[in-house]
Design a protein around this motif. Structure first.
Motif, mmCIF file in Angstrom:
data_model
loop_
_atom_site.group_PDB
_atom_site.id
_atom_site.type_symbol
_atom_site.label_atom_id
_atom_site.label_comp_id
_atom_site.label_asym_id
_atom_site.label_seq_id
_atom_site.Cartn_x
_atom_site.Cartn_y
_atom_site.Cartn_z
ATOM 1 N N GLU A 134 6.451 -2.816 6.921
ATOM 2 C CA GLU A 134 5.833 -4.051 7.394
ATOM 3 C C GLU A 134 4.318 -3.916 7.325
ATOM 4 O OE1 GLU A 134 7.184 -6.415 10.931
ATOM 5 O OE2 GLU A 134 5.159 -5.887 11.616
ATOM 6 N N SER A 135 3.679 -4.903 6.739
ATOM 7 C CA SER A 135 2.227 -4.926 6.613
ATOM 8 C C SER A 135 1.741 -6.321 6.950
ATOM 9 C CB SER A 135 1.812 -4.563 5.187
ATOM 10 O OG SER A 135 2.321 -3.303 4.813
ATOM 11 N N GLY A 164 0.798 -1.219 0.000
ATOM 12 C CA GLY A 164 0.000 0.000 0.000
ATOM 13 C C GLY A 164 0.829 1.266 0.000
ATOM 14 N N ALA A 165 2.117 1.169 0.372
ATOM 15 C CA ALA A 165 2.974 2.350 0.435
ATOM 16 C C ALA A 165 3.637 2.657 -0.910
ATOM 17 C CB ALA A 165 4.037 2.159 1.513
ATOM 18 N N CYS A 166 4.195 1.629 -1.567
ATOM 19 C CA CYS A 166 4.969 1.892 -2.789
ATOM 20 C C CYS A 166 4.408 1.220 -4.044
ATOM 21 C CB CYS A 166 6.416 1.478 -2.582
ATOM 22 S SG CYS A 166 6.665 -0.303 -2.442
ATOM 23 N N CYS A 205 7.948 -5.296 2.816
ATOM 24 C CA CYS A 205 8.076 -4.997 1.388
ATOM 25 C C CYS A 205 9.548 -4.998 0.992
ATOM 26 C CB CYS A 205 7.444 -3.635 1.086
ATOM 27 S SG CYS A 205 7.570 -3.183 -0.663
ATOM 28 N N LYS A 206 9.868 -5.666 -0.110
ATOM 29 C CA LYS A 206 11.248 -5.743 -0.581
ATOM 30 C C LYS A 206 11.728 -4.397 -1.109
ATOM 31 C CE LYS A 206 11.128 -10.630 -1.803
ATOM 32 N NZ LYS A 206 11.188 -11.603 -2.881
ATOM 33 N N LEU A 207 10.808 -3.560 -1.552
ATOM 34 C CA LEU A 207 11.191 -2.278 -2.133
ATOM 35 C C LEU A 207 11.315 -1.169 -1.082
ATOM 36 C CD1 LEU A 207 11.854 -0.985 -4.859
ATOM 37 C CD2 LEU A 207 9.457 -0.379 -5.083
ATOM 38 N N ASP A 253 -8.727 -9.186 6.163
ATOM 39 C CA ASP A 253 -8.466 -7.935 6.883
ATOM 40 C C ASP A 253 -7.055 -7.528 6.459
ATOM 41 O OD1 ASP A 253 -7.982 -5.875 8.649
ATOM 42 O OD2 ASP A 253 -8.134 -7.104 10.449
ATOM 43 N N CYS A 254 -6.949 -6.432 5.705
ATOM 44 C CA CYS A 254 -5.680 -6.020 5.112
ATOM 45 C C CYS A 254 -5.168 -4.748 5.778
ATOM 46 C CB CYS A 254 -5.864 -5.773 3.624
ATOM 47 S SG CYS A 254 -6.557 -7.171 2.741
ATOM 48 N N ARG A 255 -3.949 -4.784 6.232
ATOM 49 C CA ARG A 255 -3.342 -3.618 6.889
ATOM 50 C C ARG A 255 -2.033 -3.276 6.193
ATOM 51 N NH1 ARG A 255 -5.626 -3.352 12.650
ATOM 52 N NH2 ARG A 255 -7.376 -4.767 12.453
ATOM 53 N N GLY A 256 -2.127 -2.285 5.297
ATOM 54 C CA GLY A 256 -0.946 -1.814 4.581
ATOM 55 C C GLY A 256 -0.642 -2.556 3.300
ATOM 56 N N LEU A 257 -1.513 -3.448 2.907
ATOM 57 C CA LEU A 257 -1.326 -4.184 1.658
ATOM 58 C C LEU A 257 -2.676 -4.633 1.124
ATOM 59 C CD1 LEU A 257 -1.805 -7.234 2.813
ATOM 60 C CD2 LEU A 257 0.601 -7.105 3.326
ATOM 61 N N GLU A 258 -2.651 -5.168 -0.083
ATOM 62 C CA GLU A 258 -3.897 -5.586 -0.708
ATOM 63 C C GLU A 258 -3.629 -6.753 -1.662
ATOM 64 O OE1 GLU A 258 -6.834 -3.334 -3.796
ATOM 65 O OE2 GLU A 258 -6.255 -2.228 -1.996
#
Length: 159
Positions: free
Chosen positions: A72-73, A34-36, A66-68, A99-104
């Motif tokens: 943490e999600s 969700g961030a990058c 996230c590798k990029l 339930d998604c927190r910071g990702l999808e």
């Protein structure tokens, strides 16, 4: 906390319902940060596996860094959200929610583990080959199949 539903559409012959059985059923997904916006390779989550979330914020079925961007999600299968696909209804039907927190989740691949039930209640383990499954119900003397499994993710409202 966004909630995402996995909807599927299935073509089936002489089958009443198709479902993921057991808490060890693996949902193979690709997940978007969700961030990058980075998308993972295939990963899986199931209800049996739980991981502690940093900072004592409970448990999740999967925690990813996230590798990029390094964020943490986490994602969890919502309790009580799994339901069978009703062949008679047809069309897209939600079979589970996350339930998604910071990702999808952005892609799902069915790699087997489904159970198909005939209208008379006989169960068959579905082992997909090239996304299709064919068998013969000796009791009813008819062919049975599960084919053309399609999916989509839908954002859900509320809890």
């Amino acid at each position: 906390m966004p909630r995402i539903g996995l909807e599927v559409s299935i073509d089936a012959e002489n089958i009443a319902k198709v479902e993921a059985v057991g808490n060890d059923f693996r949902y193979f997904v690709k997940i978007c940060c969700g961030a990058c916006g980075e998308i993972t390779d295939w990963v899986y989550l199931d209800q049996e596996d739980t991981v502690e979330v940093k900072g004592g914020r409970g448990l999740a079925n999967m925690v990813l860094n996230c590798k990029l961007c390094g964020r943490e999600s986490n994602i969890s299968i919502e309790d009580g959200s799994r339901v069978a696909y009703d062949v008679e209804k047809g069309g897209f039907q939600q079979i589970v929610s996350f339930d998604c927190r910071g990702l999808e989740p952005v892609e799902w691949e069915c790699r087997g583990g489904l159970v198909a039930t005939t209208e008379k209640g006989k169960k068959f383990e579905v082992e997909l080959e090239d996304g299709e499954w064919y068998d013969f119900d000796d009791d009813a003397s008819e062919s049975i199949s599960v084919t053309n499994i399609q999916n989509q993710f839908k954002k859900l409202k509320g809890k």
